[in-house]
Design an enzyme around this catalytic site. Structure first.
Site, PDB file in Angstrom:
ATOM      1  N   ASP A  95      20.952 -29.002 -22.386  1.00  0.00           N
ATOM      2  CA  ASP A  95      21.171 -30.416 -22.698  1.00  0.00           C
ATOM      3  C   ASP A  95      21.703 -31.207 -21.517  1.00  0.00           C
ATOM      4  O   ASP A  95      21.656 -32.433 -21.526  1.00  0.00           O
ATOM      5  CB  ASP A  95      22.156 -30.557 -23.867  1.00  0.00           C
ATOM      6  CG  ASP A  95      21.593 -30.028 -25.175  1.00  0.00           C
ATOM      7  OD1 ASP A  95      20.360 -29.920 -25.268  1.00  0.00           O
ATOM      8  OD2 ASP A  95      22.380 -29.710 -26.081  1.00  0.00           O
ATOM      9  N   ARG A 130      -4.511 -41.823 -30.299  1.00  0.00           N
ATOM     10  CA  ARG A 130      -3.375 -41.584 -31.183  1.00  0.00           C
ATOM     11  C   ARG A 130      -2.052 -41.939 -30.513  1.00  0.00           C
ATOM     12  O   ARG A 130      -1.958 -42.024 -29.293  1.00  0.00           O
ATOM     13  CB  ARG A 130      -3.336 -40.110 -31.608  1.00  0.00           C
ATOM     14  CG  ARG A 130      -4.366 -39.754 -32.659  1.00  0.00           C
ATOM     15  CD  ARG A 130      -4.348 -38.279 -32.951  1.00  0.00           C
ATOM     16  NE  ARG A 130      -5.291 -37.931 -34.007  1.00  0.00           N
ATOM     17  CZ  ARG A 130      -5.782 -36.725 -34.219  1.00  0.00           C
ATOM     18  NH1 ARG A 130      -5.423 -35.726 -33.429  1.00  0.00           N
ATOM     19  NH2 ARG A 130      -6.633 -36.499 -35.201  1.00  0.00           N
ATOM     20  N   ARG A 406      -4.941 -36.718   7.775  1.00  0.00           N
ATOM     21  CA  ARG A 406      -3.896 -36.467   8.765  1.00  0.00           C
ATOM     22  C   ARG A 406      -3.992 -37.385   9.983  1.00  0.00           C
ATOM     23  O   ARG A 406      -3.218 -37.246  10.920  1.00  0.00           O
ATOM     24  CB  ARG A 406      -3.953 -35.007   9.230  1.00  0.00           C
ATOM     25  CG  ARG A 406      -3.578 -33.986   8.160  1.00  0.00           C
ATOM     26  CD  ARG A 406      -3.611 -32.588   8.740  1.00  0.00           C
ATOM     27  NE  ARG A 406      -3.269 -31.576   7.759  1.00  0.00           N
ATOM     28  CZ  ARG A 406      -2.030 -31.156   7.486  1.00  0.00           C
ATOM     29  NH1 ARG A 406      -1.007 -31.689   8.138  1.00  0.00           N
ATOM     30  NH2 ARG A 406      -1.807 -30.225   6.583  1.00  0.00           N
ATOM     31  N   ASN A 467       8.470 -29.984   3.379  1.00  0.00           N
ATOM     32  CA  ASN A 467       9.844 -30.495   3.419  1.00  0.00           C
ATOM     33  C   ASN A 467      10.383 -30.511   4.852  1.00  0.00           C
ATOM     34  O   ASN A 467      11.507 -30.105   5.119  1.00  0.00           O
ATOM     35  CB  ASN A 467      10.768 -29.656   2.532  1.00  0.00           C
ATOM     36  CG  ASN A 467      12.045 -30.407   2.149  1.00  0.00           C
ATOM     37  OD1 ASN A 467      12.048 -31.626   2.046  1.00  0.00           O
ATOM     38  ND2 ASN A 467      13.141 -29.683   1.965  1.00  0.00           N
ATOM     39  N   ASN A 468       9.557 -31.030   5.762  1.00  0.00           N
ATOM     40  CA  ASN A 468       9.911 -31.026   7.180  1.00  0.00           C
ATOM     41  C   ASN A 468      10.110 -32.416   7.753  1.00  0.00           C
ATOM     42  O   ASN A 468      10.041 -32.612   8.970  1.00  0.00           O
ATOM     43  CB  ASN A 468       8.818 -30.311   7.985  1.00  0.00           C
ATOM     44  CG  ASN A 468       7.473 -31.047   7.936  1.00  0.00           C
ATOM     45  OD1 ASN A 468       7.166 -31.729   6.958  1.00  0.00           O
ATOM     46  ND2 ASN A 468       6.682 -30.899   8.979  1.00  0.00           N
ATOM     47  N   MET A 509       2.801 -21.610   3.184  1.00  0.00           N
ATOM     48  CA  MET A 509       2.583 -22.768   4.055  1.00  0.00           C
ATOM     49  C   MET A 509       3.925 -23.304   4.562  1.00  0.00           C
ATOM     50  O   MET A 509       4.979 -22.757   4.267  1.00  0.00           O
ATOM     51  CB  MET A 509       1.814 -23.851   3.305  1.00  0.00           C
ATOM     52  CG  MET A 509       0.325 -23.611   3.218  1.00  0.00           C
ATOM     53  SD  MET A 509      -0.496 -25.004   2.406  1.00  0.00           S
ATOM     54  CE  MET A 509      -2.192 -24.688   2.848  1.00  0.00           C
ATOM     55  N   HIS A 598      -4.141 -23.064   0.061  1.00  0.00           N
ATOM     56  CA  HIS A 598      -4.010 -24.416  -0.478  1.00  0.00           C
ATOM     57  C   HIS A 598      -3.674 -24.467  -1.962  1.00  0.00           C
ATOM     58  O   HIS A 598      -3.495 -25.560  -2.510  1.00  0.00           O
ATOM     59  CB  HIS A 598      -5.284 -25.209  -0.192  1.00  0.00           C
ATOM     60  CG  HIS A 598      -5.408 -25.627   1.241  1.00  0.00           C
ATOM     61  ND1 HIS A 598      -5.815 -24.761   2.236  1.00  0.00           N
ATOM     62  CD2 HIS A 598      -5.137 -26.804   1.858  1.00  0.00           C
ATOM     63  CE1 HIS A 598      -5.815 -25.389   3.399  1.00  0.00           C
ATOM     64  NE2 HIS A 598      -5.408 -26.626   3.194  1.00  0.00           N
ATOM     65  N   ARG A 673       7.348 -30.560  14.808  1.00  0.00           N
ATOM     66  CA  ARG A 673       7.336 -31.396  13.598  1.00  0.00           C
ATOM     67  C   ARG A 673       8.445 -30.968  12.640  1.00  0.00           C
ATOM     68  O   ARG A 673       8.218 -30.705  11.458  1.00  0.00           O
ATOM     69  CB  ARG A 673       5.967 -31.299  12.907  1.00  0.00           C
ATOM     70  CG  ARG A 673       4.829 -31.798  13.764  1.00  0.00           C
ATOM     71  CD  ARG A 673       3.500 -31.173  13.392  1.00  0.00           C
ATOM     72  NE  ARG A 673       3.199 -31.298  11.983  1.00  0.00           N
ATOM     73  CZ  ARG A 673       2.509 -32.302  11.432  1.00  0.00           C
ATOM     74  NH1 ARG A 673       2.050 -33.259  12.201  1.00  0.00           N
ATOM     75  NH2 ARG A 673       2.259 -32.316  10.148  1.00  0.00           N
TER      76      ARG A 673
END
Length: 706
Positions: A95, A130, A406, A467-468, A509, A598, A673
């Protein structure tokens, strides 16, 4: 017992609401059991009732021991040896009703079950035109209903903390009717099981069904999800959260003194924090009192900033009624438009961000141009006006509905982009994407002195499974990808266990960023995860291989899982590691290799990514409007040259931050990167310790200042 349980739901040690423990006699018996087993440190996992009882138990500890000594059940020596009891609480409740933590263990998994059900129901609802009314759990807390409503684009939601005002029946029917008028074929209404009106009267799914059927004559069905929400395998988020909290609880108990207060380990944004248990219990009780007294605004505030933030975002989006027609011809009053473009690889959650950005902008009077085929489309003027219904249902879709590539501005021609911005009277652009989107804005800012049309607000919402991107703790898509990887690893481990003495080397990846490999390693119970940020040698690999052989000989678990980031090492790549383990460990185990590829980018967005995308899109629209109005010239054009007008919209800890991209450029390794500082690296030792390697894990929790 504790081996291989991270992927199991529920609790393997059992759980119960113990009536005996509520009485003193029961607590006396519990104290005796702890002393006889030499236990003076206790971790309590449960909701507010369990944690309140644990704190009461600790406060009575000395009196309970005295009573046991008086009755002759314990000796004085035993009492002295066990004179103090240290308690740390971990909040486990779907909850999310305990004040003091942003997320409780189990909440994210419950949201997964709810969203899976809504996605399945939506197909039949749309087919038959619906209306579905879904009842979700939460007798005293509407968190599940509220966040699920954000994630699935629910048309209406009922939660106990914020009852709809009088006249809600008319408002509901008007909203449903207006949505049908513009072509929407289904309606989803979420009802929390504890929903009430302003007078405290219960609102049930049946009442809502009867209202819609009577007033609108819609075919309306009810689905009560019930205990389905409690079951299933834990999500990646819950596995990592519970692991971090469990490790922190051990360190807290080690550091505890006899006079230390009972603590809970909580989550503040993305930071683990230690808080005093009873302060949090008191806040939770205060929420219940506010609800009883019908002080609903105080109730929302008492729930905490996270709940209040979710509610505010939902209120903004829920009052955004679509225009009377699907066209924006007479809706937008501004002389200039906004544009939204996707750049880089696709990631789940990006469509949710575009949807909320478009709808928020429309209601505020701004037309939004959707750029097709990324920056190459922008350079050619390949864009279209996005209307209200154009983005309906996008929150639940993976990939990129606009199309993404890209390519960077320098690849397609900055001059052609500048000309299209000028010709289409674009006053601000939102870039949704990964490192390429961030890099694209940097290039456009650097070219502003050459092209005046580029002097407009440029915003980036980070969206990449890797997440880079600097300036944010999380990017859209990384949570969905983690869940895909962890789900696959669960099946791989099952295969390995059935084959006996088998090790799988799995490539993930992430480019040069080891986020996916590390977090999936923790959530998936991996034996090792090799990443670029942490150097390793051939000797390290051989040592880990020997460790695996020892595990096969001495452990009950006859399988192994090794994760390798795709660019962990130029020479020691996945193929090399596979062959090394195959040869060095051939007398102890067989080895197989898998490259996930991928499939990590695909699938349906997780609740986390849907919600974050929705919030960031809304925040980006608000920021864009503010910047445009602030930098509006007399001729009606936008001229924005301040560094704060080109920002990345990210989440750092629990706050939405708007960081100038040129400031972030100083904190970026463009060759790999990567941001120069990555918060998740502090979790690396935890991964190795859980796999029984030698390592040192230091406390990550901060003491709460409040």
């Amino acid at each position: 017992m504790y081996l291989g349980i991270i992927e199991q739901g529920g609790t393997v040690i059992g759980s119960a609401r113990c009536k005996d423990f509520r009485e003193r006699a029961g607590r006396v018996k519990a104290a005796k059991n702890l002393v006889l087993n030499g236990i003076t440190n206790l971790v309590c996992i449960g909701g507010d009732g369990s944690l309140t009882g644990a704190n009461c138990f600790r406060n009575e500890w000395k009196d309970l021991l005295d009573e046991l000594v008086s009755s002759g059940e314990l000796s004085k020596e035993q009492r002295e040896k066990h004179s103090s009891l240290s308690i740390v609480g971990l909040v486990g409740s779907i909850d999310n009703d305990f004040c003091g933590t942003d997320m409780t263990i189990g909440t994210d998994t419950a949201l997964h079950r709810i969203i899976e059900a809504v996605d399945a129901i939506s197909t039949t609802a749309a087919s038959h035109q619906r209306c579905f009314v879904l009842e979700v759990m939460g007798r005293h807390c509407g968190y599940l209903a509220l966040v699920a409503a954000l994630a699935c684009e629910a048309d209406f939601v009922f939660v106990p903390e914020y009852p709809h005002k009088e006249g809600w029946k008319d408002k509901l029917c008007k909203k449903l009717q207006s949505e049908r008028d513009v072509g929407q074929r289904l309606n989803i209404i979420l009802v929390c099981e504890g929903a009430i009106d302003m007078q405290g009267n219960s609102i049930t799914a049946t009442q809502v069904q009867e209202l819609v059927q009577t007033r609108l004559s819609y075919d309306t069905r009810i689905t009560v999800l019930g205990h389905v929400q409690r079951g299933g395998r834990p999500s990646a988020f819950d596995r990592i959260l519970a692991t971090r909290m469990g490790a922190e609880s051990v360190l807290a108990l080690i550091e505890a003194k006899s006079d230390s207060p009972a603590l809970i380990i909580s989550l503040d944004g993305n930071q683990v924090v230690r808080k005093q248990l009873m302060q949090c219990v008191q806040k939770t009780l205060n929420v219940q009192k506010c609800m009883k007294d019908q002080k609903f605004e105080d109730c929302v505030s008492a729930r905490g900033r996270s709940f209040e933030g979710n509610l505010n975002i939902y209120k903004i989006l829920s009052r955004l009624e679509p225009p009377k027609t699907a066209s924006t011809e007479n809706l937008c009053s501004s002389k200039y438009s906004f544009a939204v473009v996707a750049v880089g690889a696709p990631a789940c959650g990006a469509n949710a961000a575009v949807r909320s950005f478009v709808r928020m902008s429309l209601v505020k009077g701004y037309k939004v141009m959707g750029v097709l085929d990324s920056l190459s489309g922008l350079s050619k003027g390949n864009m279209k006006i996005l209307n209200w219904m154009d983005v309906h249902g996008w929150a639940a879709k993976g990939g990129s509905m606009l199309g993404t590539k890209r390519t960077l501005p320098k690849d397609v021609g900055i001059e052609s982009i500048a000309n299209q911005i000028r010709d289409n009277k674009i006053g601000g652009i939102l870039f949704v994407g990964g490192f390429e989107a961030y890099q694209a804005v940097v290039q456009l800012v650097e070219a502003q002195h050459l092209y005046s049309s580029l002097k407009i607000p440029l915003l980036v919402i980070p969206s990449t499974i890797s997440n880079n991107v600097p300036g944010t703790d999380f990017s859209l898509g990384c949570d969905s990808s983690l869940n895909e990887i962890v789900s696959i690893c669960d099946r791989i481990k099952q295969s390995a266990l059935g084959s006996k003495r088998r090790v799988f080397v799995v490539e993930t990846m992430g480019g040069y960023c080891g986020y996916l490999a590390t977090l999936a390693g923790i959530a998936g119970g991996a034996d090792a995860a090799y990443i670029n940020e942490e150097d390793f040698t051939c000797s390290d690999l051989i040592k880990d291989c020997d460790h695996m052989s020892t595990k096969m000989e001495n452990s009950q678990i006859k399988r192994g899982l090794i994760l390798v980031n795709e660019k962990a090492n130029t020479n020691f790549n996945t193929d090399f590691i596979f062959h090394l383990f195959s040869e060095s460990g051939r007398r102890s185990f067989s080895t197989r290799s898998n490259v996930l590829g991928h499939m990590q980018q695909g699938g349906s967005p997780s609740p986390f990514d849907r919600n974050m995308g929705t919030k960031l899109g809304t925040k980006a629209a608000q920021k864009m409007i503010t910047l445009c109005e602030k930098n509006l010239a007399e001729d009606g054009t936008v001229v924005a040259t301040d560094p704060d007008c080109a920002v990345l919209v990210g989440v750092i800890r629990r706050k939405t931050e708007y960081t100038p991209v040129m400031e972030l450029a100083k904190r970026t390794d463009f060759s790999k990167r990567l941001p120069l500082d990555q918060w998740w690296l502090k979790l690396r030792p935890l991964l190795r310790i859980l796999a029984k390697h030698d390592d040192v894990y230091t406390a990550e929790a901060e003491d709460d200042d409040q």
